[in-house]
Write an enzyme that holds these catalytic residues in place. Structure first.
Site, PDB file in Angstrom:
ATOM      1  N   ALA A 217     -28.864   4.036 -70.023  1.00 44.98           N
ATOM      2  CA  ALA A 217     -29.679   4.732 -69.023  1.00 44.98           C
ATOM      3  C   ALA A 217     -29.650   4.037 -67.652  1.00 44.98           C
ATOM      4  CB  ALA A 217     -31.121   4.798 -69.525  1.00 44.98           C
ATOM      5  N   GLY A 220     -24.838   5.586 -65.401  1.00 44.67           N
ATOM      6  CA  GLY A 220     -23.707   5.323 -64.495  1.00 44.67           C
ATOM      7  C   GLY A 220     -22.404   5.052 -65.242  1.00 44.67           C
ATOM      8  N   ASP A 236     -30.044   4.315 -75.649  1.00 41.15           N
ATOM      9  CA  ASP A 236     -31.053   3.702 -74.759  1.00 41.15           C
ATOM     10  C   ASP A 236     -32.386   4.398 -74.980  1.00 41.15           C
ATOM     11  OD1 ASP A 236     -32.475   2.628 -72.394  1.00 41.15           O
ATOM     12  OD2 ASP A 236     -30.468   2.101 -71.698  1.00 41.15           O
ATOM     13  N   ASP A 256     -32.137   1.261 -81.119  1.00 42.96           N
ATOM     14  CA  ASP A 256     -31.874  -0.099 -80.649  1.00 42.96           C
ATOM     15  C   ASP A 256     -30.365  -0.372 -80.643  1.00 42.96           C
ATOM     16  OD1 ASP A 256     -31.760  -2.761 -80.097  1.00 42.96           O
ATOM     17  OD2 ASP A 256     -32.776  -3.438 -81.908  1.00 42.96           O
ATOM     18  N   LYS A 301     -24.512 -11.233 -68.793  1.00 40.60           N
ATOM     19  CA  LYS A 301     -25.367 -11.788 -67.732  1.00 40.60           C
ATOM     20  C   LYS A 301     -25.427 -13.297 -67.952  1.00 40.60           C
ATOM     21  CE  LYS A 301     -26.381  -7.358 -67.501  1.00 40.60           C
ATOM     22  NZ  LYS A 301     -25.833  -6.411 -66.562  1.00 40.60           N
TER      23      LYS A 301
HETATM   24  C1  LIG Z   1     -28.589  -2.397 -66.420  1.00 43.50           C
HETATM   25  S1  LIG Z   1     -29.274  -1.072 -67.323  1.00 43.50           S
HETATM   26  C2  LIG Z   1     -27.892  -0.086 -67.695  1.00 43.50           C
HETATM   27  C3  LIG Z   1     -27.385   0.709 -66.537  1.00 43.50           C
HETATM   28  C4  LIG Z   1     -26.286   1.648 -66.954  1.00 43.50           C
HETATM   29  N1  LIG Z   1     -25.074   0.939 -67.372  1.00 43.50           N
HETATM   30  C5  LIG Z   1     -25.892   2.573 -65.823  1.00 43.50           C
HETATM   31  O1  LIG Z   1     -24.740   2.487 -65.352  1.00 43.50           O
HETATM   32  O2  LIG Z   1     -26.703   3.419 -65.420  1.00 43.50           O
HETATM   33  C6  LIG Z   1     -29.656  -1.782 -68.843  1.00 43.50           C
HETATM   34  C7  LIG Z   1     -30.174  -0.813 -69.877  1.00 43.50           C
HETATM   35  O3  LIG Z   1     -30.169  -1.456 -71.152  1.00 43.50           O
HETATM   36  C8  LIG Z   1     -31.209  -0.903 -71.912  1.00 43.50           C
HETATM   37  N2  LIG Z   1     -31.482  -1.790 -73.051  1.00 43.50           N
HETATM   38  C9  LIG Z   1     -31.901  -3.062 -73.052  1.00 43.50           C
HETATM   39  N3  LIG Z   1     -32.034  -3.521 -74.323  1.00 43.50           N
HETATM   40  C10 LIG Z   1     -31.657  -2.503 -75.133  1.00 43.50           C
HETATM   41  C11 LIG Z   1     -31.551  -2.347 -76.545  1.00 43.50           C
HETATM   42  N4  LIG Z   1     -31.866  -3.340 -77.363  1.00 43.50           N
HETATM   43  N5  LIG Z   1     -31.124  -1.168 -77.036  1.00 43.50           N
HETATM   44  C12 LIG Z   1     -30.783  -0.147 -76.205  1.00 43.50           C
HETATM   45  N6  LIG Z   1     -30.858  -0.247 -74.856  1.00 43.50           N
HETATM   46  C13 LIG Z   1     -31.297  -1.399 -74.334  1.00 43.50           C
HETATM   47  C14 LIG Z   1     -32.364  -0.775 -70.929  1.00 43.50           C
HETATM   48  O4  LIG Z   1     -33.294   0.202 -71.362  1.00 43.50           O
HETATM   49  C15 LIG Z   1     -31.629  -0.364 -69.649  1.00 43.50           C
HETATM   50  O5  LIG Z   1     -31.654   1.035 -69.458  1.00 43.50           O
END
Ligand SMILES: C[S@@+](CC[C@H](N)C(=O)[O-])C[C@H]1O[C@@H](n2cnc3c(N)ncnc32)[C@H](O)[C@@H]1O
Length: 351
Positions: A217, A220, A236, A256, A301
């Site tokens: 989410a 992108g 997500d 997850d 990261k």
């Molecule tokens: C940096 S954003 C991603 C942006 C995405 N790549 C884009 O281009 O729009 C990181 C995402 O990882 C999700 N996230 C973090 N931990 C997660 C998990 N354990 N399972 C699924 N999603 C997770 C967060 O909800 C967040 O939307």
């Protein structure tokens, strides 16, 4: 030709120490010593080492360096009224190169110099052509001259090898943000495709049909995959972009990303979850080792204080685990231009 005494490396400003640690380690593995005085946040280092040309020709591709070439000459005090003559003199007798780049470090302290270099390249190119130091037409298949200006009177000159040259001058990805894409992160995945799959990356993706995007989410990265015709499972808990969902190519699952398992193997797994890089890398390996995906691109990261160490640890673990599969893998990692405190990793079967 006498061997050079330095390699010039460009990197993201703030990552000079990582760049130095990496080139030092890579050089040591190849039996070369070296050192550098680091100027913090400058975006470049000069790695002083005997036999820099020899080292350059065997150096593996580096994660933290955007560009690298051996130093041929350093000129200081170039006169304002004629900066070109001393450069021509320094290059006298050299074979013509196929391109010219006027490089500048990306650090804030070099902004004015970058503007200067952007203009100076035109008369310098013309002069090099007039003196048979540059082919009449651009020849990207040949070596290129690099002139790295530290200020308008101080230049470092070098010659690269076409096979080591980044796809964009100074490794600065020239990609336009597509207005329909749901987030700016989209550029990271597009750059990753260019850098890891090469300029025919679209053609390569044509053989792929399915992908999973972990941490998708608002979408992108998913958008890039959809644009290439793939069916994507977007994982997500956050909301996905409505227009992207309307494409009909995306299934959004609120689960997850660390425990969900696909029903069928997919062609690509991409992952941009903001999480511990060790945990992300382990999960990517699970997917590859279990055969749930053929290819991986993920973002790692890096923690502020141990960026280089973290990548070294992860690389060791992943090479060991991949070796256990008995199959050959291609592991590529790079701090992309659109990456910040992170690097991007691509793992594919080595055909
Ligand atoms: C940096 S954003 C991603 C942006 C995405 N790549 C884009 O281009 O729009 C990181 C995402 O990882 C999700 N996230 C973090 N931990 C997660 C998990 N354990 N399972 C699924 N999603 C997770 C967060 O909800 C967040 O939307």
């Amino acid at each position: 030709m006498e061997d050079a005494d330095s390699l010039i490396l460009l990197c993201r400003p703030g990552f000079e120490k990582e760049c130095l640690a990496e080139v030092t380690a890579a050089a040591a593995t190849l039996g070369h010593g070296g050192w550098a005085r680091v100027e913090p946040d400058s975006g470049w280092i000069r790695f002083q080492t005997a036999e820099a040309n020899r080292l350059y020709s065997t150096l593996p591709s580096l994660v933290f360096a955007r560009e690298c070439w051996p130093l041929l000459a350093e000129l200081q005090g170039l006169p304002n009224h004629d900066r070109i003559a001393p450069i021509l003199q320094a290059l006298q007798g050299q074979a013509p190169a196929g391109l010219l780049f006027c490089d500048t470090a990306e650090g804030d302290g070099y902004r004015a110099t970058a503007r200067f270099a952007g203009k100076f390249i035109h008369p310098l190119r013309q002069a090099l052509r007039q003196h048979d130091l540059l082919t009449p037409k651009d020849r990207p298949d040949l070596s290129a001259w690099h002139a790295l200006f530290l200020d308008s009177g101080h230049v470092l000159l070098g010659l690269d090898g076409p096979e080591r040259r980044p796809g964009w001058p100074m490794g600065i990805a020239r990609l336009k943000f597509p207005p329909q894409a749901p987030s700016r992160s989209t550029l990271k995945l597009e750059e990753a495709f260019h850098v890891f799959l090469g300029k025919h990356w679209r053609r390569q993706l044509q053989d792929s049909f399915t992908a999973v995007d972990l941490g998708a989410a608002p979408g992108g990265w998913t958008w890039q995959l959809v644009r290439q015709g793939l069916q994507v499972q977007a994982i997500d808990n956050g909301p996905m972009d409505d227009e992207l969902m309307a494409s009909g190519q995306v299934e959004h699952l609120h689960v997850d990303g660390f425990t969900w398992v696909p029903e069928h193997p997919v062609d690509w797994l991409v992952c941009d979850m903001v999480e511990s890089p060790y945990r992300v890398a382990e999960r990517m390996l699970d997917w590859l080792v279990q055969g749930w995906t053929r290819n991986v691109i993920c973002n790692l990261k890096l923690p502020m204080k141990k960026r280089w160490q973290t990548w070294q640890d992860i690389e060791q673990t992943l090479r060991a685990r991949l070796a256990e599969t008995g199959q050959p893998w291609q592991v590529q990692a790079r701090q992309l231009y659109f990456d910040r405190e992170e690097i991007t990793l691509c793992i594919r079967p080595d055909a």
